[in-house]
Structure formats: C-alpha cells, structure tokens
Design a protein around this motif. Structure first.
Motif, PDB file in Angstrom:
ATOM      1  N   LYS A 263      17.182  -1.968 -10.504  1.00  0.00           N
ATOM      2  CA  LYS A 263      16.927  -3.476 -11.218  1.00  0.00           C
ATOM      3  C   LYS A 263      16.679  -3.754 -10.055  1.00  0.00           C
ATOM      4  CE  LYS A 263      20.920  -6.252  -8.884  1.00  0.00           C
ATOM      5  NZ  LYS A 263      21.441  -6.072  -7.678  1.00  0.00           N
ATOM      6  N   GLY A 264      15.984  -2.747  -8.473  1.00  0.00           N
ATOM      7  CA  GLY A 264      14.968  -3.088  -8.166  1.00  0.00           C
ATOM      8  C   GLY A 264      13.582  -3.098  -9.346  1.00  0.00           C
ATOM      9  N   GLN A 265      13.282  -2.687  -9.836  1.00  0.00           N
ATOM     10  CA  GLN A 265      12.248  -2.618 -11.364  1.00  0.00           C
ATOM     11  C   GLN A 265      11.790  -4.536 -11.922  1.00  0.00           C
ATOM     12  OE1 GLN A 265       9.853  -1.006 -12.008  1.00  0.00           O
ATOM     13  NE2 GLN A 265      10.436   0.203 -10.340  1.00  0.00           N
ATOM     14  N   GLU A 267      13.981  -6.646  -9.864  1.00  0.00           N
ATOM     15  CA  GLU A 267      13.488  -7.718  -8.921  1.00  0.00           C
ATOM     16  C   GLU A 267      11.930  -7.839  -8.215  1.00  0.00           C
ATOM     17  OE1 GLU A 267      16.941  -6.512  -6.165  1.00  0.00           O
ATOM     18  OE2 GLU A 267      18.145  -7.073  -6.859  1.00  0.00           O
ATOM     19  N   ALA A 268      11.620  -6.403  -8.276  1.00  0.00           N
ATOM     20  CA  ALA A 268      10.009  -6.832  -7.986  1.00  0.00           C
ATOM     21  C   ALA A 268       9.480  -7.583  -9.175  1.00  0.00           C
ATOM     22  CB  ALA A 268       9.102  -5.123  -8.174  1.00  0.00           C
ATOM     23  N   ALA A 269       9.365  -7.835  -9.889  1.00  0.00           N
ATOM     24  CA  ALA A 269       9.294  -8.274 -11.031  1.00  0.00           C
ATOM     25  C   ALA A 269       9.349  -9.806 -11.331  1.00  0.00           C
ATOM     26  CB  ALA A 269       9.138  -7.699 -12.365  1.00  0.00           C
TER      27      ALA A 269
END
Ligand SMILES: Nc1ncnc2c1ncn2[C@@H]1O[C@H](COP(=O)(O)OP(=O)(O)OP(=O)(O)O)[C@@H](O)[C@H]1O
Ligand SMILES: [Mg+2]
Lengths: 371, 260
Positions: A263-265, A267-269
């Motif tokens: 999920k962090g990917q 969110e970072a994008a």
C-alpha cells in the motif's frame, strides 16, 4: 582477578572470498558419492538412464534415415525422418503458395530481429523499437501475410497453416490479451461499481468455459447470429475468441501481481501528486509486471499449446497439418515420427520461453525488499 | 544537535499567512470515531511537532491533509484551497504538500535519481534535464549525491529516508508532512535524518512532524501538539510544553516518554 579487557589494534585486511566450487570431481564427491547409499543410488540411476537412453538415441540418431524422397529410403529400422523432411515446408507454411513463402519468412525474420533488439542489453532506441513492434509491425505483418495491396497477391487464410499459423495465433493471442488483461484487472480492483461488476462478470464468464467451446462458438454459432454480409474470416473469428478467452486469464495473472504491491507504494505515488493512470503506469505496473512474468509466461505456454485446438474448426496448425500428412497413403505408419517432431518443436519453443522468463526475472531484480 | 540553536516562535517573526488550516475535522472508521473535532492552524514557515500515544490519531490527522485519508466532517484548507472530493483539487493540493513516511516508500524499481525525477517530470512537466539537475541539487543537500544511480534496495535505512526527503523536496512543496520519519531507523541513522530535517526547518520550510524525538521538538518546533484519543489535548511552545505541561495526560505521557 582475570583481565576481561580485549582491544584490537591492527585492522584485518580484506581477503577475496573462498572459491565456491572445488571442481567437477569435488562436486561429484560431495553430491553423488558422499556415502555408500548415495553411491549405489547414483550408479543405479546411471544404469536406468543407460537402458532408457541408448535405444532412444539409437532410434533417433544412429539407426535413422534422413534423406530420400519416399518411404523406400527408410531401411535402417530406426526413425524415418524422411517423412518429416519431405513435408517440412508444409509443416512450416501450410498450404501457402510456394512462390509467396518468402513473405512468411520475411515477416518472422523482421519479428525476430525486433525482438532480439529488445532482448539484447545495451542497444539504443529500445522505446522506439518497442513502439514499432507493437504499433507498426502488426499492420505490416497483416499486409505481408494476407496481401491485397502493394502488388502482393491475396493469400486467403484457409491456405495458412503449420507452424506459422500456430505462431500467428499464439503471438496475436498473447500480445492482444495483455493490455485487455491489464485493463480488466484494474477494473476488477476499481471502486466504481459498474466497471467493477462488468469486469468480474467478464472474467468469470470466460474463465468458466473451455477454449474448445469458445472456438466452436466463434466458428459455428457466430455466423448463425450475424447477418451474411457481416460475416468475416474464420481465422479472424478464432483469433477474437482466443483473445477474449485469454484476456480473462491474463487479468487474473495481472491481479495477482497488483495485489503483491504494498500500500505504501500507492500512497507515496499519490502524495507526490501522480494521478491514477500515472501512478499505475510508472509506479505500480512496472513492479507488478516483474512479479507477473512467471504467470504471463505460464499462460503463454499454455496458450501456445492450446492453439492446437483450432484443428476442430478446420484450421491447420502444426499438429493438425502433421496429422493430415499421416493419413497420406504414401506415408502411412509414420505417426511416431510425426508426433515426435511436433512434440520436439513445441518443446523447443516452450523451453526457450521458460528460460528467457527466468533470465528476465533476474535482470529486473534490483536489490532486496520491495519497499 | 546543531551548532546554532534555532530560535523558537517567540523570537521568530512569523508570517500571518495561514498555510494549513483544520477546522472541526471529524473522521470515523466505520463506527470508530478516530478524529474528534480537530482544529489546527499552521502559519507559513511554522514548525509543528505532533506527539501522543500510539493509536491517538496522529497519522490519521496528517494523512487527511493530503487526502490519503478522507475526513467526513469539517474543513481542511491548504494554501488557500479547500480540500474537496474533486480529483483536480486533490491533485493540486498534493502537488504542494510533500510527505515523508515511516517506511520510506521509495520506488524499488527506479534508481535514486529516477525516484526524485518521476513526479517533477510527469506532474510538474519539467524537462528531464532540468529535473535531473534539480534532483542532484537536493540529493547533494541531503548528502547522498554519490548514490544517485543506485537502487533503493542497495541503501541503508537512513540513506533511504534522506532520499525520500529529497524526493519530496523535488516537487518544491510549500508544506512538508513527516509521519514518524525516524522510528524505523537504527539509533545511529536517526541523527543523519534529523540533521537533514533541522536544516530544512532552518531554511524556513513549513513542517508538520509526527515524531517522538523530543530533542528535535525542543530544538526546532515552534509549537508542540499533544493528541490523545483522537483529540488535541494540549498545545504550547516547546519550553512551556516540556517544562510546565498543563494537562494530566500530557504529564503522564511526558513522564513515560522521557524516562528512558
Ligand atoms: N484503516 C483503518 N481502519 C480502521 N481503523 C483504523 C485504520 N487506520 C487506523 N485505524 C485506527 O485509528 C486509530 C488512529 O490511528 P493512527 O494511525 O492515526 O494512530 P497514530 O497516532 O498514528 O498511532 P502510532 O503512533 O501507532 O502510529 C487507531 O486506533 C487505529 O487502530
Ligand atoms: Mg502513526
């Protein structure tokens, strides 16, 4: 009282790592003959290989006939490859007119050249070549294979056949199915209810029916429903059927890859301001694609072999054309050679793809962890 | 921690311009009321530290500011724009708000330089050459320029977090949000990340940091905010917050966190 204090004053130098292998003999001693039981098992396995392989090798290579023009040339008692050799052109090109065969050769040569360009590292203009392969080449291939303009004579698709037909079906099937598969997978994960239910229904419908049914529907049923003048080519119908069927499978492979992205990917994008499509194209799909390679190659191999099913709608792929050759009274009785040849050709292609996919996975490996 | 102590809010001339404003923000996860009437005003150039026990809604609060989480009641205004459901509006706000995560969230398939250039090129539409030059400038600022061509997987945690900060800075944000940027790091790496953050604060960046690094709060924060059970319990300048906490809960929290 003892002194517990220890201090190192001189730092150790860097040494080269120890040699990882100690030669063939060392390897054999460690792996094959490490104790008596292992030695006995190794020898037994070697014996088994011997009794299985010698007759096979002798049948295929030593006692076999390779040249000649009729069955009379087969006198050695082993395999009669004369049958395959004599019909080789037909196995490759089907009933394509002999004078036009250069068109098939040119098409595949171009394709191989472009694919090699993309595969070999360190060549420039990869993006441009990829665009040509995906956008320009299919049109070019259509005009080369089918003809009808630029002074090329039309070759009706019922004359196509053999390995070239198998390759056309498999390549079109997989290349067209991949983008549809990606869209379906994204749709299935979408939060828009209509898009989502459409994709779920589509995927579950096509995954639930066998390919053979799809092909039957495409060739027999479709003409009943659509008006006469709208009726189009049988090969094209088969291709559409295969692509629709294959997209559903591809969608599930893609979905598996997407689910593995943390999920962090996302969110970072998003935090960087990328919109949905940019996030997918630049951040999520490239990572997911790497994870999907084994699955994609797996479906491709399955499809490559499944193309043989088109024989039931009267298209002559490699297997069908060899079978047709076997019924020729002049060559009755060479079915083992025929099927062995088909198996060998399929195996070479599938093994090659499998090896290349392993190579790709290694190349995309960029250090550990996916965060 | 740094040679020259940063002047706190009292001594610093702060701009009156509001950068981020939360007005009566409420949020629920299902039945669970995570944020209860959160009000917060952050002025341009102000440095806010948010602390509080685990599960108190600190992450949720700052994630609402760039719409990684959606709030159900109240208004969030960033740089004069009120956050609403329009995608264009959300993207406009996200362009101006940088975020640094606890687990870095670098893109593992791209090199450090590509990580930094991606958004400037595709969101800000800056030509690749310029974007790369700018990325190198920020990578130099976080002292990691010689790793530019490596992949994130080849860097240490502290280096990855500094890359993540540089990546956010490349978008030239007006506000930076930090969600426990050092809590996944080993002690010796914490300092290298904090040093970068302190430098950033000194250059006048508006910052909202969720962190338990009380040393950082004391040196750079203009205001410390204590949250518990989804509410802001206490806010004050660092000196008074640490030396004369008003609320009992704050006192308890501080005694627990400062013990070790
Ligand atoms: N997606 C979610 N669904 C349901 N509940 C959630 C979700 N995310 C967080 N919560 C709950 O909301 C509360 C606040 O979470 P939040 O992450 O904001 O806490 P925090 O103050 O950042 O804590 P920590 O210091 O542990 O990071 C917690 O009780 C958590 O369990
Ligand atoms: Mg948190």
């Amino acid at each position: 009282m003892s002194n517990l204090s220890k201090v190192r004053h001189d730092m150790l130098p860097n040494l080269p790592p120890p040699a990882s292998s100690v030669g063939v003999i060392g390897w054999m001693r460690a792996n094959l003959f490490s104790n008596i039981t292992n030695s006995v098992l190794t020898l037994f396995a070697l014996y088994l290989l011997y009794i299985l392989l010698t007759p096979t090798i002798s049948w295929v290579f030593i006692n076999s006939d390779w040249t000649g023009s009729s069955r009379d040339a087969c006198t050695s008692g082993g395999a009669c490859w004369v049958f395959v050799a004599n019909r080789f052109d037909q196995f490759m090109y089907g009933f394509y007119p002999e004078a036009e065969i250069w068109r098939i050769n040119l098409t595949f040569l171009l394709l191989v050249a472009q694919v090699l360009w993309l595969m070999l590292p360190n060549l420039p203009y990869k993006g441009m070549v990829a665009a040509v392969v995906l956008l320009v080449f299919p049109i070019l291939a259509y005009f080369l294979l089918y003809g009808g303009s630029f002074g090329l004579e039309v070759v009706e698709t019922h004359k196509w056949g053999g390995l070239s037909l198998t390759l056309v079906l498999a390549i079109v099937g997989i290349v067209a199915a991949l983008p549809f598969g990606v869209l379906l997978a994204l749709g299935r994960r979408s939060e828009m209810p209509i898009v989502k239910s459409f994709c779920v229904v589509y995927i579950e419908f096509w995954r639930g029916i066998p390919l053979i049914t799809v092909l039957f529907m495409a060739s027999v049923m479709l003409p009943l429903f659509v008006p006469e003048e709208m009726n189009f080519d049988k090969l094209l119908r088969a291709m559409i059927g295969i692509v629709m069927f294959q997209s559903a499978y591809m969608a599930e492979v893609v979905r598996g890859g997407l689910q593995a992205i943390p999920k962090g990917q996302y969110e970072a994008a998003q935090a960087l301001g990328l919109n949905y499509w940019k996030m997918m194209v630049f951040v999520v799909l490239p990572q997911a694609l790497k994870l999907m390679i084994p699955g994609i190659v797996n479906t491709f191999i399955a499809l490559f072999k499944d193309t043989s099913l088109v024989l039931i709608i009267g298209l002559f792929d490699l297997l069908a054309i060899v079978q047709a050759g076997l019924t020729d009274p002049k060559w009755l009785g060479f079915s083992v050679e025929g099927y062995a040849f088909v198996a060998f050709v399929f195996w070479v292609f599938c093994f090659g793809m499998s090896k290349y996919s392993q190579h790709l996975e290694n190349r995309f490996h960029t250090g550990h962890g996916s965060r | 921690m740094t040679t020259n102590t940063t002047n706190s809010a009292a001594a610093r001339e702060l701009n009156d311009e509001l950068m981020v404003e939360l007005r009566g923000v409420n949020k629920w996860y299902g039945q669970f009321h995570v944020l209860k009437d959160v009000n917060l005003e952050v002025r341009k150039g102000e440095r806010i530290v948010i602390c509080g026990p685990s599960g108190s809604g600190k992450s949720t609060t700052i994630r609402c500011i760039n719409r990684l989480e959606e709030h159900q009641k109240g208004d969030i205004i960033v740089g004069g724009t009120t956050l609403n459901n329009d995608l264009k509006n959300i993207e406009t706000i996200r362009r101006e708000v940088g975020m640094v995560f606890q687990h870095f969230n670098l893109f593992p398939h791209l090199t450090v330089l590509e990580n930094c250039c991606l958004a400037p090129i595709w969101v800000r539409k800056i030509p690749r050459k310029e974007a790369e030059a700018m990325a190198m400038k920020y990578l130099e600022r976080v002292k990691i320029q010689d790793q530019a061509l490596k992949f994130p997987g080849q860097l240490s945690g502290g280096q990855q977090q500094r890359v993540a900060i540089a990546r956010s800075l490349c978008m030239n944000p007006q506000v930076m949000l930090f969600d426990e940027p050092t809590s996944a790091l080993d002690p010796e790496m914490i300092k290298e990340v904090l040093d970068v953050m302190i430098e950033l604060a000194q250059e006048g960046m508006t910052m909202i940091c969720v962190t338990h690094e009380m040393g950082f709060a004391k040196t750079v924060a203009d205001r410390v905010i204590f949250m518990d059970k989804g509410q802001i319990i206490e806010e004050n300048d660092p000196h008074n917050f640490f030396n004369h906490p008003q609320s009992e809960r704050t006192q308890l929290f501080l005694s627990q966190i400062l013990q070790h």
